[in-house]
Design an enzyme around this catalytic site. Structure first.
Site, short mmCIF file in Angstrom:
data_model
loop_
_atom_site.label_atom_id
_atom_site.label_comp_id
_atom_site.label_asym_id
_atom_site.label_seq_id
_atom_site.Cartn_x
_atom_site.Cartn_y
_atom_site.Cartn_z
N THR A 18 -0.28 -4.17 -12.11
CA THR A 18 -1.22 -3.73 -13.15
C THR A 18 -0.73 -4.11 -14.54
O THR A 18 -1.52 -4.55 -15.38
CB THR A 18 -1.44 -2.21 -13.07
N LYS A 39 -10.08 -2.77 -10.03
CA LYS A 39 -9.08 -2.23 -9.10
C LYS A 39 -9.91 -1.60 -7.99
O LYS A 39 -10.16 -0.38 -8.00
CB LYS A 39 -8.20 -1.21 -9.82
N ASP A 56 -3.63 3.15 -13.16
CA ASP A 56 -3.69 1.69 -13.22
C ASP A 56 -5.07 1.22 -13.65
O ASP A 56 -5.22 0.35 -14.51
CB ASP A 56 -3.34 1.08 -11.86
N GLU A 117 -7.52 -6.75 -8.96
CA GLU A 117 -6.18 -6.36 -8.57
C GLU A 117 -6.17 -5.68 -7.21
O GLU A 117 -6.94 -4.74 -6.96
CB GLU A 117 -5.56 -5.42 -9.60
N GLY A 118 -5.29 -6.14 -6.34
CA GLY A 118 -5.14 -5.52 -5.04
C GLY A 118 -4.34 -4.23 -5.12
O GLY A 118 -4.12 -3.67 -6.20
N GLY A 120 -0.66 -2.64 -3.52
CA GLY A 120 0.52 -3.00 -2.74
C GLY A 120 0.64 -4.50 -2.59
O GLY A 120 0.41 -5.25 -3.53
N PRO A 206 10.78 -9.92 -18.97
CA PRO A 206 12.10 -9.27 -18.85
C PRO A 206 11.94 -7.78 -18.54
O PRO A 206 10.84 -7.23 -18.67
CB PRO A 206 12.71 -9.48 -20.23
#
Length: 230
Positions: A18, A39, A56, A117-118, A120, A206
């Protein structure tokens, strides 16, 4: 302007899908594009006065340019933070690719740049026969893989890439998300991934103690963004 849409998957749960998706939405907006995100299934939602809400999905809603109702972004909100097919069983609801595809198609053409967005990883079940990979296949979307850079990430990334390709979908690129603050030989792992994954690395994020989509957006290479949006 050409409309582009991508499916976001991860090498595992809790790899920052996410956050990366939100960063991509911010970066696309900065390029002058209209943006939207879905989502379709979210397990781990809180009860609110407006119904179940997932953090999310709310983050995606907060950074996209299109004004979409929450139910358009997250049509299946499940309360328990467990595997979606089990959460759905507990709530006596049924998940299917056909239903989810219908919800997604209603949004996919609404913006220049759209992300689905999936939940997992790539093979998360929806029911006894179908997985979220089947949703990506049904929608025929190119895939962006979020690699959670931690011990074991090379194996997970290569297996995910192979599974996506075996399912007949294109991998548009991958993002290295450094989720382990104490990852040993970090740079060597990232370079190993760049050598072994035959698609562009869109960016390296990062480890961020308090990450934001705006911080993540700065981590994408301009050439990588051009690769996605042109």
């Amino acid at each position: 302007m050409t409309k582009k849409a991508f499916f976001i998957t991860g090498t595992d749960t809790n790899v920052g899908k996410t956050l990366i998706a939100a960063g991509l939405l911010v970066a696309a907006k900065q390029q002058g594009l209209t943006t939207a995100a879905l989502k379709p299934v979210a397990a781990g939602c809180e009860k609110t006065n407006e119904g179940l809400r997932n953090s999310d999905a709310l983050l995606l809603q907060s950074v996209m340019t299109q004004s979409l109702h929450y139910d358009q972004i997250n049509p299946y909100a499940l309360e328990a933070a467990i595997a979606p097919h089990i959460a759905a069983q507990q709530e006596k609801r049924s998940l299917s690719v056909d239903r989810l595809s219908g919800f997604c198609r209603g949004v996919l053409s609404s913006a220049n740049f759209t992300l689905v967005e999936g939940a997992g990883g790539w093979r998360v079940p929806l029911n006894a026969r179908e997985t979220l990979a089947d949703l990506a296949k049904n929608l025929d979307l190119p895939v962006i893989i979020v690699v959670g850079v931690r011990l074991g990430c090379i194996n997970h990334a290569l297996l995910t890439f192979e599974a996506v390709v075996r399912d007949g979908l294109a991998v548009a690129g991958w993002v290295a998300n450094c989720v382990d603050a104490d990852m040993p030989v970090l740079q060597e792992n990232i370079e190993s991934l760049k050598v072994r994954l035959p698609v562009p690395c869109l960016g390296v994020v990062p480890f961020l103690a308090e990450p934001s989509p705006e911080q993540v957006a700065k981590c994408f290479e301009q050439a990588a963004l051009d690769h996605l949006i042109q």
